[in-house]
Write a protein that holds these residues in place. Structure first.
Motif, PDB file in Angstrom:
ATOM      1  N   LEU A   4      -7.359   8.626 -10.825  1.00 27.40           N
ATOM      2  CA  LEU A   4      -6.698   7.886 -11.891  1.00 27.40           C
ATOM      3  C   LEU A   4      -5.187   8.088 -11.824  1.00 27.40           C
ATOM      4  O   LEU A   4      -4.699   9.216 -11.725  1.00 27.40           O
ATOM      5  CB  LEU A   4      -7.218   8.354 -13.256  1.00 27.40           C
ATOM      6  CG  LEU A   4      -6.674   7.605 -14.472  1.00 27.40           C
ATOM      7  CD1 LEU A   4      -7.069   6.131 -14.396  1.00 27.40           C
ATOM      8  CD2 LEU A   4      -7.212   8.217 -15.752  1.00 27.40           C
ATOM      9  N   GLY A   5      -4.433   7.001 -11.811  1.00 31.45           N
ATOM     10  CA  GLY A   5      -2.984   7.061 -11.765  1.00 31.45           C
ATOM     11  C   GLY A   5      -2.406   7.299 -10.375  1.00 31.45           C
ATOM     12  O   GLY A   5      -1.208   7.469 -10.235  1.00 31.45           O
ATOM     13  N   ARG A   6      -3.263   7.313  -9.367  1.00 29.02           N
ATOM     14  CA  ARG A   6      -2.809   7.597  -8.004  1.00 29.02           C
ATOM     15  C   ARG A   6      -2.852   6.332  -7.160  1.00 29.02           C
ATOM     16  O   ARG A   6      -3.652   5.434  -7.375  1.00 29.02           O
ATOM     17  CB  ARG A   6      -3.695   8.662  -7.349  1.00 29.02           C
ATOM     18  CG  ARG A   6      -3.705  10.022  -8.023  1.00 29.02           C
ATOM     19  CD  ARG A   6      -2.334  10.673  -8.042  1.00 29.02           C
ATOM     20  NE  ARG A   6      -1.716  10.760  -6.738  1.00 29.02           N
ATOM     21  CZ  ARG A   6      -1.932  11.742  -5.869  1.00 29.02           C
ATOM     22  NH1 ARG A   6      -2.725  12.742  -6.165  1.00 29.02           N
ATOM     23  NH2 ARG A   6      -1.340  11.730  -4.700  1.00 29.02           N
ATOM     24  N   LYS A   7      -1.984   6.270  -6.194  1.00 29.84           N
ATOM     25  CA  LYS A   7      -1.931   5.147  -5.266  1.00 29.84           C
ATOM     26  C   LYS A   7      -3.061   5.305  -4.259  1.00 29.84           C
ATOM     27  O   LYS A   7      -3.293   6.391  -3.734  1.00 29.84           O
ATOM     28  CB  LYS A   7      -0.584   5.135  -4.549  1.00 29.84           C
ATOM     29  CG  LYS A   7      -0.341   3.904  -3.701  1.00 29.84           C
ATOM     30  CD  LYS A   7       1.005   4.021  -3.001  1.00 29.84           C
ATOM     31  CE  LYS A   7       1.960   3.009  -3.544  1.00 29.84           C
ATOM     32  NZ  LYS A   7       3.219   2.977  -2.784  1.00 29.84           N
ATOM     33  N   ASN A   8      -3.734   4.218  -3.985  1.00 29.46           N
ATOM     34  CA  ASN A   8      -4.842   4.211  -3.035  1.00 29.46           C
ATOM     35  C   ASN A   8      -4.315   4.531  -1.637  1.00 29.46           C
ATOM     36  O   ASN A   8      -3.287   4.025  -1.215  1.00 29.46           O
ATOM     37  CB  ASN A   8      -5.505   2.830  -3.059  1.00 29.46           C
ATOM     38  CG  ASN A   8      -6.887   2.822  -2.490  1.00 29.46           C
ATOM     39  OD1 ASN A   8      -7.254   3.712  -1.730  1.00 29.46           O
ATOM     40  ND2 ASN A   8      -7.651   1.818  -2.863  1.00 29.46           N
ATOM     41  N   PHE A   9      -5.030   5.394  -0.902  1.00 32.69           N
ATOM     42  CA  PHE A   9      -4.612   5.800   0.435  1.00 32.69           C
ATOM     43  C   PHE A   9      -4.481   4.596   1.370  1.00 32.69           C
ATOM     44  O   PHE A   9      -3.544   4.517   2.162  1.00 32.69           O
ATOM     45  CB  PHE A   9      -5.599   6.825   1.007  1.00 32.69           C
ATOM     46  CG  PHE A   9      -5.202   7.345   2.346  1.00 32.69           C
ATOM     47  CD1 PHE A   9      -4.122   8.212   2.477  1.00 32.69           C
ATOM     48  CD2 PHE A   9      -5.875   6.973   3.491  1.00 32.69           C
ATOM     49  CE1 PHE A   9      -3.736   8.696   3.706  1.00 32.69           C
ATOM     50  CE2 PHE A   9      -5.496   7.450   4.734  1.00 32.69           C
ATOM     51  CZ  PHE A   9      -4.427   8.314   4.833  1.00 32.69           C
ATOM     52  N   SER A  10      -5.395   3.650   1.273  1.00 34.04           N
ATOM     53  CA  SER A  10      -5.328   2.472   2.147  1.00 34.04           C
ATOM     54  C   SER A  10      -4.074   1.644   1.845  1.00 34.04           C
ATOM     55  O   SER A  10      -3.487   1.049   2.748  1.00 34.04           O
ATOM     56  CB  SER A  10      -6.592   1.621   2.028  1.00 34.04           C
ATOM     57  OG  SER A  10      -6.741   1.129   0.712  1.00 34.04           O
ATOM     58  N   ASP A  11      -3.643   1.628   0.582  1.00 34.53           N
ATOM     59  CA  ASP A  11      -2.397   0.939   0.232  1.00 34.53           C
ATOM     60  C   ASP A  11      -1.194   1.638   0.866  1.00 34.53           C
ATOM     61  O   ASP A  11      -0.269   0.986   1.357  1.00 34.53           O
ATOM     62  CB  ASP A  11      -2.196   0.887  -1.289  1.00 34.53           C
ATOM     63  CG  ASP A  11      -3.195  -0.030  -1.986  1.00 34.53           C
ATOM     64  OD1 ASP A  11      -3.817  -0.869  -1.299  1.00 34.53           O
ATOM     65  OD2 ASP A  11      -3.347   0.105  -3.219  1.00 34.53           O
ATOM     66  N   LYS A  12      -1.225   2.977   0.855  1.00 29.54           N
ATOM     67  CA  LYS A  12      -0.131   3.742   1.467  1.00 29.54           C
ATOM     68  C   LYS A  12      -0.032   3.426   2.959  1.00 29.54           C
ATOM     69  O   LYS A  12       1.057   3.231   3.490  1.00 29.54           O
ATOM     70  CB  LYS A  12      -0.360   5.242   1.284  1.00 29.54           C
ATOM     71  CG  LYS A  12      -0.208   5.722  -0.131  1.00 29.54           C
ATOM     72  CD  LYS A  12      -0.445   7.221  -0.187  1.00 29.54           C
ATOM     73  CE  LYS A  12      -0.478   7.738  -1.591  1.00 29.54           C
ATOM     74  NZ  LYS A  12      -0.666   9.194  -1.644  1.00 29.54           N
ATOM     75  N   VAL A  13      -1.173   3.398   3.621  1.00 32.27           N
ATOM     76  CA  VAL A  13      -1.199   3.121   5.061  1.00 32.27           C
ATOM     77  C   VAL A  13      -0.702   1.708   5.323  1.00 32.27           C
ATOM     78  O   VAL A  13       0.116   1.477   6.217  1.00 32.27           O
ATOM     79  CB  VAL A  13      -2.612   3.329   5.637  1.00 32.27           C
ATOM     80  CG1 VAL A  13      -2.689   2.833   7.074  1.00 32.27           C
ATOM     81  CG2 VAL A  13      -3.015   4.791   5.546  1.00 32.27           C
ATOM     82  N   ALA A  42       0.760  13.388  -8.299  1.00 39.54           N
ATOM     83  CA  ALA A  42       0.301  14.396  -7.336  1.00 39.54           C
ATOM     84  C   ALA A  42       0.755  15.787  -7.747  1.00 39.54           C
ATOM     85  O   ALA A  42      -0.010  16.747  -7.655  1.00 39.54           O
ATOM     86  CB  ALA A  42       0.828  14.069  -5.942  1.00 39.54           C
ATOM     87  N   LYS A  43       1.996  15.902  -8.196  1.00 42.76           N
ATOM     88  CA  LYS A  43       2.528  17.199  -8.598  1.00 42.76           C
ATOM     89  C   LYS A  43       1.950  17.663  -9.920  1.00 42.76           C
ATOM     90  O   LYS A  43       1.872  18.867 -10.172  1.00 42.76           O
ATOM     91  CB  LYS A  43       4.054  17.137  -8.670  1.00 42.76           C
ATOM     92  CG  LYS A  43       4.698  16.996  -7.312  1.00 42.76           C
ATOM     93  CD  LYS A  43       6.198  16.911  -7.400  1.00 42.76           C
ATOM     94  CE  LYS A  43       6.780  16.758  -5.996  1.00 42.76           C
ATOM     95  NZ  LYS A  43       8.220  16.561  -6.014  1.00 42.76           N
ATOM     96  N   GLY A  44       1.542  16.729 -10.763  1.00 43.27           N
ATOM     97  CA  GLY A  44       1.027  17.079 -12.087  1.00 43.27           C
ATOM     98  C   GLY A  44      -0.460  17.355 -12.135  1.00 43.27           C
ATOM     99  O   GLY A  44      -0.977  17.797 -13.160  1.00 43.27           O
ATOM    100  N   THR A  45      -1.148  17.111 -11.050  1.00 40.67           N
ATOM    101  CA  THR A  45      -2.594  17.317 -11.017  1.00 40.67           C
ATOM    102  C   THR A  45      -2.923  18.518 -10.137  1.00 40.67           C
ATOM    103  O   THR A  45      -2.550  18.535  -8.965  1.00 40.67           O
ATOM    104  CB  THR A  45      -3.310  16.066 -10.451  1.00 40.67           C
ATOM    105  OG1 THR A  45      -2.906  14.921 -11.192  1.00 40.67           O
ATOM    106  CG2 THR A  45      -4.818  16.220 -10.519  1.00 40.67           C
ATOM    107  N   PRO A  46      -3.602  19.530 -10.695  1.00 38.15           N
ATOM    108  CA  PRO A  46      -3.984  20.678  -9.863  1.00 38.15           C
ATOM    109  C   PRO A  46      -4.909  20.253  -8.719  1.00 38.15           C
ATOM    110  O   PRO A  46      -5.685  19.300  -8.860  1.00 38.15           O
ATOM    111  CB  PRO A  46      -4.720  21.607 -10.829  1.00 38.15           C
ATOM    112  CG  PRO A  46      -4.392  21.123 -12.198  1.00 38.15           C
ATOM    113  CD  PRO A  46      -4.031  19.670 -12.076  1.00 38.15           C
TER     114      PRO A  46
END
Length: 118
Positions: A4-13, A42-46
């Motif tokens: 939730l709230g994260r960019k999809n890895f396939s979108d990054k690629v 990413a930094k805010g989620t353990p």
């Protein structure tokens, strides 16, 4: 799949492999905004609350950032070292010029004294 709230890895690629000159201004701005939001998330989620995929993606991104920082640091160090060598070379060149000038001056004075004495 992304958390939730994260960019999809396939979108990054997909964004990474698409040349910048083929992206519209809107796409570039969107990427910048979503990258910053993803970085913040990413930094805010353990790590223990991230999916396996997001953990891998974040680790890869961190490794990339660390390597980039290391290279930048080495470039600065190399530039400093090159600058020090350049300054040392300038100093040695100046010393050589002074030496040659002294030899020429001495030879000139010696020749003048020899001709004056005759």
């Amino acid at each position: 799949m992304s958390d939730l709230g994260r960019k999809n890895f396939s979108d990054k690629v997909s964004e990474a492999v698409t040349p910048e000159d083929q992206k519209s201004g809107f796409e570039k701005v969107k990427e910048t905004v979503t990258d910053k939001a993803d970085e913040f998330a990413a930094k805010g989620t353990p790590d223990n609350q991230k999916s396996f995929g997001q953990t891998i993606a974040d680790s890869a991104k961190q490794g990339h950032d660390d390597a980039k920082a290391e290279v930048s640091g080495q470039e600065a160090t190399l530039a400093d070292t090159a600058g020090e060598y350049l300054e040392a070379a300038k100093e040695q060149a100046a010393n050589a010029v002074n030496y040659v000038s002294g030899v020429v001056t001495g030879a000139t004075e010696g020749a003048k004294k020899a001709s004056d004495s005759k």
